[in-house]
Design an enzyme around this catalytic site. Structure first.
Site, PDB file in Angstrom:
ATOM      1  N   HIS A  97       0.847  -1.195   0.000  1.00  0.00           N
ATOM      2  CA  HIS A  97       0.000   0.000   0.000  1.00  0.00           C
ATOM      3  C   HIS A  97       0.878   1.239   0.000  1.00  0.00           C
ATOM      4  O   HIS A  97       2.105   1.141   0.166  1.00  0.00           O
ATOM      5  CB  HIS A  97      -0.929   0.014   1.223  1.00  0.00           C
TER       6      HIS A  97
HETATM    7  P1  TYD Z   1      -1.272  -2.695   7.666  1.00  0.00           P
HETATM    8  O1  TYD Z   1      -0.805  -1.279   7.771  1.00  0.00           O
HETATM    9  O2  TYD Z   1      -2.055  -3.067   6.440  1.00  0.00           O
HETATM   10  O3  TYD Z   1      -0.041  -3.700   7.791  1.00  0.00           O
HETATM   11  P2  TYD Z   1       1.342  -3.789   7.005  1.00  0.00           P
HETATM   12  O4  TYD Z   1       1.416  -2.640   6.051  1.00  0.00           O
HETATM   13  O5  TYD Z   1       2.377  -3.717   8.028  1.00  0.00           O
HETATM   14  O6  TYD Z   1       1.364  -5.112   6.326  1.00  0.00           O
HETATM   15  O7  TYD Z   1      -2.105  -3.035   8.969  1.00  0.00           O
HETATM   16  C1  TYD Z   1      -2.545  -4.327   9.249  1.00  0.00           C
HETATM   17  C2  TYD Z   1      -3.819  -4.221  10.083  1.00  0.00           C
HETATM   18  O8  TYD Z   1      -3.552  -3.554  11.315  1.00  0.00           O
HETATM   19  C3  TYD Z   1      -4.918  -3.430   9.392  1.00  0.00           C
HETATM   20  O9  TYD Z   1      -6.148  -4.053   9.683  1.00  0.00           O
HETATM   21  C4  TYD Z   1      -4.874  -2.069  10.047  1.00  0.00           C
HETATM   22  C5  TYD Z   1      -4.368  -2.388  11.442  1.00  0.00           C
HETATM   23  N1  TYD Z   1      -3.534  -1.318  12.030  1.00  0.00           N
HETATM   24  C6  TYD Z   1      -4.031  -0.576  13.080  1.00  0.00           C
HETATM   25  O10 TYD Z   1      -5.161  -0.786  13.567  1.00  0.00           O
HETATM   26  N2  TYD Z   1      -3.241   0.419  13.615  1.00  0.00           N
HETATM   27  C7  TYD Z   1      -2.000   0.693  13.144  1.00  0.00           C
HETATM   28  O11 TYD Z   1      -1.302   1.600  13.651  1.00  0.00           O
HETATM   29  C8  TYD Z   1      -1.513  -0.096  12.027  1.00  0.00           C
HETATM   30  C9  TYD Z   1      -0.156   0.172  11.447  1.00  0.00           C
HETATM   31  C10 TYD Z   1      -2.327  -1.091  11.508  1.00  0.00           C
END
Ligand code: TYD
Length: 139
Positions: free
Chosen positions: A52
């Site tokens: 993303h």
């Molecule tokens: P995501 O940012 O998509 O993970 P990565 O990029 O590290 O693979 O986040 C994964 C899940 O966690 C998503 O459902 C959103 C949640 N999340 C939060 O609730 N708070 C946060 O600060 C972060 C970074 C993610």
């Protein structure tokens, strides 16, 4: 105005016989105030994270333990960074698509972010990213 290019940042370290202490101070060692810190651990082999971009969020990514790759796409080209030191972070500007993979066993990924969590700041659709990134650089 946030920085526009990804860059590696060497963090200051207090090296002592008792161990090394690395420092990240918002606005001093990184060009933004710290709004949130999170970390990813217990990462299974073969996993990929990220996938993303963020519209406004600025981040510093550090391999606190182990190593992994971070692929950064600015909408035009992709550069891969191999992170394997607890004292070196990768600054990721807004509007850069990131994917993290090749995590070694026991690795820990620290993320220092400029703001709190806001799902509206994410771009999770690659086509939407291409549209928004392309639009940003269009004449
Ligand atoms: P995501 O940012 O998509 O993970 P990565 O990029 O590290 O693979 O986040 C994964 C899940 O966690 C998503 O459902 C959103 C949640 N999340 C939060 O609730 N708070 C946060 O600060 C972060 C970074 C993610």
């Amino acid at each position: 105005m946030p920085y526009q290019q990804p860059s590696l940042v060497r963090l200051p370290v207090m090296e002592e016989p008792r161990g090394d202490l690395a420092i990240i101070e918002g606005g001093v060692h990184i060009p933004f105030a710290i709004g949130r810190v999170y970390y990813i651990y217990k990462i299974p082999g073969g996993a990929a994270r990220g996938g993303h971009a963020h519209r406004t969020l600025q981040q510093l990514v550090v391999a606190l333990a182990g190593s992994f790759d971070v692929h950064i796409d600015n909408g035009t080209s992709t550069v891969t960074y191999h992170l394997d030191r607890a004292h070196t972070g990768l600054l990721i500007p807004p509007m850069h698509w990131r994917t993290l993979d090749s995590f070694t066993e026991g690795s820990v990924c620290l993320v220092v972010a400029s703001d709190g969590y806001d799902e509206a700041d994410y771009i999770r659709d690659p086509d939407e990213f291409s549209r928004e990134a392309g639009g940003r650089t269009a004449p």
